[in-house]
Design an enzyme around this catalytic site. Structure first.
Site, short mmCIF file in Angstrom:
data_model
loop_
_atom_site.label_atom_id
_atom_site.label_comp_id
_atom_site.label_asym_id
_atom_site.label_seq_id
_atom_site.Cartn_x
_atom_site.Cartn_y
_atom_site.Cartn_z
N ASN A 174 -10.26 0.04 1.42
CA ASN A 174 -8.81 0.15 1.26
C ASN A 174 -8.44 -0.26 -0.17
OD1 ASN A 174 -6.04 -0.27 1.25
ND2 ASN A 174 -6.00 -1.33 3.22
N HIS A 183 -2.99 7.03 3.78
CA HIS A 183 -3.49 5.77 3.22
C HIS A 183 -4.82 5.45 3.90
CE1 HIS A 183 -3.94 1.76 1.92
NE2 HIS A 183 -3.48 1.18 3.01
N CYS A 195 0.82 -1.22 0.00
CA CYS A 195 0.00 0.00 0.00
C CYS A 195 0.85 1.27 0.00
CB CYS A 195 -0.93 0.00 1.21
SG CYS A 195 -1.99 -1.44 1.28
O1 UT7 Z 1 -3.27 -1.48 3.92
C1 UT7 Z 1 -2.93 -2.30 4.99
C2 UT7 Z 1 -3.94 -3.41 5.08
N1 UT7 Z 1 -4.43 -3.80 6.34
C3 UT7 Z 1 -4.87 -3.01 7.35
O2 UT7 Z 1 -4.77 -1.83 7.37
C4 UT7 Z 1 -5.55 -3.73 8.48
C5 UT7 Z 1 -5.22 -3.20 9.85
N2 UT7 Z 1 -6.04 -3.85 10.84
C6 UT7 Z 1 -7.32 -3.50 11.06
O3 UT7 Z 1 -7.81 -2.58 10.44
C7 UT7 Z 1 -8.08 -4.23 12.14
O4 UT7 Z 1 -7.23 -5.04 12.88
C8 UT7 Z 1 -9.27 -5.07 11.57
C9 UT7 Z 1 -10.35 -4.16 11.05
C10 UT7 Z 1 -8.79 -6.00 10.48
C11 UT7 Z 1 -9.87 -5.93 12.69
O5 UT7 Z 1 -10.31 -5.10 13.74
P1 UT7 Z 1 -9.98 -5.49 15.27
O6 UT7 Z 1 -10.63 -4.50 16.11
O7 UT7 Z 1 -8.48 -5.66 15.35
O8 UT7 Z 1 -10.74 -6.85 15.39
P2 UT7 Z 1 -10.17 -8.28 15.80
O9 UT7 Z 1 -9.33 -8.83 14.73
O10 UT7 Z 1 -9.59 -8.18 17.19
O11 UT7 Z 1 -11.50 -9.10 15.89
C12 UT7 Z 1 -12.44 -8.88 16.92
C13 UT7 Z 1 -13.56 -9.88 16.74
C14 UT7 Z 1 -13.06 -11.31 16.61
O12 UT7 Z 1 -13.97 -12.15 17.28
P3 UT7 Z 1 -13.63 -12.75 18.72
O13 UT7 Z 1 -12.37 -13.54 18.54
O14 UT7 Z 1 -13.45 -11.56 19.61
O15 UT7 Z 1 -14.83 -13.58 19.03
C15 UT7 Z 1 -13.13 -11.57 15.13
O16 UT7 Z 1 -13.31 -12.93 14.83
O17 UT7 Z 1 -14.28 -9.59 15.55
C16 UT7 Z 1 -14.33 -10.76 14.74
N3 UT7 Z 1 -14.35 -10.36 13.33
C17 UT7 Z 1 -15.47 -10.03 12.68
N4 UT7 Z 1 -16.75 -9.98 13.09
C18 UT7 Z 1 -17.67 -9.57 12.19
C19 UT7 Z 1 -13.30 -10.25 12.49
N5 UT7 Z 1 -13.74 -9.83 11.28
C20 UT7 Z 1 -15.08 -9.69 11.38
C21 UT7 Z 1 -16.08 -9.30 10.48
N6 UT7 Z 1 -17.35 -9.23 10.93
N7 UT7 Z 1 -15.81 -8.93 9.20
#
Ligand code: UT7
Length: 335
Positions: A285, A255, A115
């Site tokens: 993104n 970004h 990115c």
């Molecule tokens: O250009 C670079 C590319 N990447 C990025 O910029 C990504 C950077 N990271 C992020 O933006 C965030 O980490 C995410 C948006 C990907 C995830 O957010 P988070 O607040 O870190 O969530 P998490 O991974 O801690 O997940 C929390 C919960 C989990 O459930 P449990 O384990 O707490 O029961 C996930 O399984 O949310 C769940 N989860 C979802 N639930 C509904 C993960 N994805 C989803 C989803 N819908 N799409």
């Protein structure tokens, strides 16, 4: 050696027509509009047509940037195309663009810096001009991420979208244009954001296809932590290299990955929400296309004025980061 000042003379972007909303996604995987908006800020994203590859989007954005710069394709000396979703492994997508826009005097190559690609490519292109080697460079970021997404993986499929943005770089007035940049990499942590197969490490095979190893795999939390730290840090470093401080920063074009990442960078940079471009709610993104698309939108909305000190900043796969400080050299939004 005397350096020639380099600025942006044209900017353009292209977004495919098809919109995929969060509600649409909730029909495909176990997710909801509420979760996606709260955790990312994304409401919808654009999806390229089946027939569209990165070059098709790049050409649309590139032609708009050329028009905006009052430049004919034959005047372009170099095309740099930044992407993680090129048309092919080779030939380069830049060469496809070069042919199709009839830029017959241009050298052309691709860059893959995740990115951060567009910002890296801008810094690279600017050096060809500031050193006196070339006069006009077309820099494009273009992505069709929808074709490398695992649409069954809710951790990644809700985040990304397709699009392209482009700028024309050329000499500008003294004291304006690109003042400095900060580029960096941390290859040690490259496996937190990766497409594992399709290269020479894991060539395509029935197993790689069945294992969905040709799509994006990401440790979201690790990338989030890295992003929150690096965007502010790199912006401050780039400003320092230009002999400037946070008090000089007028506008930020970050970004577009996650509003929570942008908000935490704003806190660190002591910048208010009006001083930043946020459009990821509409496009998600778009990787190396996100910064030029955001820049184009900010310019068209008159948010950037001649003399403003702006920073383009990005982070991504590699891991990598890149920031550029520009003293805006055009009259956009001054009326
Ligand atoms: O250009 C670079 C590319 N990447 C990025 O910029 C990504 C950077 N990271 C992020 O933006 C965030 O980490 C995410 C948006 C990907 C995830 O957010 P988070 O607040 O870190 O969530 P998490 O991974 O801690 O997940 C929390 C919960 C989990 O459930 P449990 O384990 O707490 O029961 C996930 O399984 O949310 C769940 N989860 C979802 N639930 C509904 C993960 N994805 C989803 C989803 N819908 N799409």
């Amino acid at each position: 050696m005397e350096r020639i000042p380099v600025g942006i003379s044209g900017v353009g972007s292209y977004l495919p027509e098809k919109i995929l909303t969060n509600d649409d996604l909730s029909q495909m995987v176990d997710t909801s509009n509420e979760w996606i908006v709260e955790r990312t800020g994304i409401e919808q994203r654009r999806i390229a047509a089946k027939s569209q590859a990165a070059s098709d989007l790049a050409i649309e954005a590139g032609i708009k940037a050329l028009k905006n710069a009052n430049t004919n394709p034959e005047e372009i000396d170099l095309i740099i195309h930044a992407s993680v979703t090129p048309d092919y492994t080779f030939p380069s997508t830049a060469c496809i663009v070069q042919h199709k826009i009839n830029a017959k005097n241009a050298a052309a190559f691709d860059m893959n810096v995740g990115c951060s690609g567009f910002v890296y490519a801008m810094a690279t292109g600017a050096n060809f001009i500031s050193s006196g080697i070339y006069k006009k460079v077309l820099v494009i970021g273009s992505e069709v991420l929808s074709k490398i997404i695992n649409w069954e993986d809710r951790n990644t499929c809700v985040l990304f979208g397709d699009g392209a943005g482009a700028v024309v770089l050329e000499q500008c007035d003294d004291g304006f244009g690109i003042l400095s940049y900060d580029l960096g990499s941390d290859g040690e942590n490259g496996d937190v954001l990766i497409v594992p197969a399709g290269g020479s490490r894991n060539p395509a095979s029935a197993d790689s296809v069945n294992g969905k190893l040709h799509s994006i795999q990401m440790d979201g939390k690790a990338v989030f932590k890295f992003a929150v730290k690096i965007m502010g840090e790199s912006t401050i470093n780039a400003l320092k290299k230009a002999g400037l401080g946070l008090e000089d920063l007028d506008f930020l074009v970050p970004h577009q990955a996650n509003t929570r990442i942008i908000d935490s960078s704003l806190k660190r940079l002591k910048l208010s929400r009006e001083k930043v471009c946020v459009n990821l709610n509409k496009y998600g993104n778009t990787s190396s296309a996100s910064v030029p698309i955001a820049l184009d939108e900010a310019v068209k909305e008159g948010k950037i004025k001649k003399g403003d000190t702006i920073v383009l900043t990005a982070f991504g796969a590699g891991l990598t980061w890149a920031s550029i400080v520009i003293k805006w050299n055009r009259e956009d939004g001054n009326d």
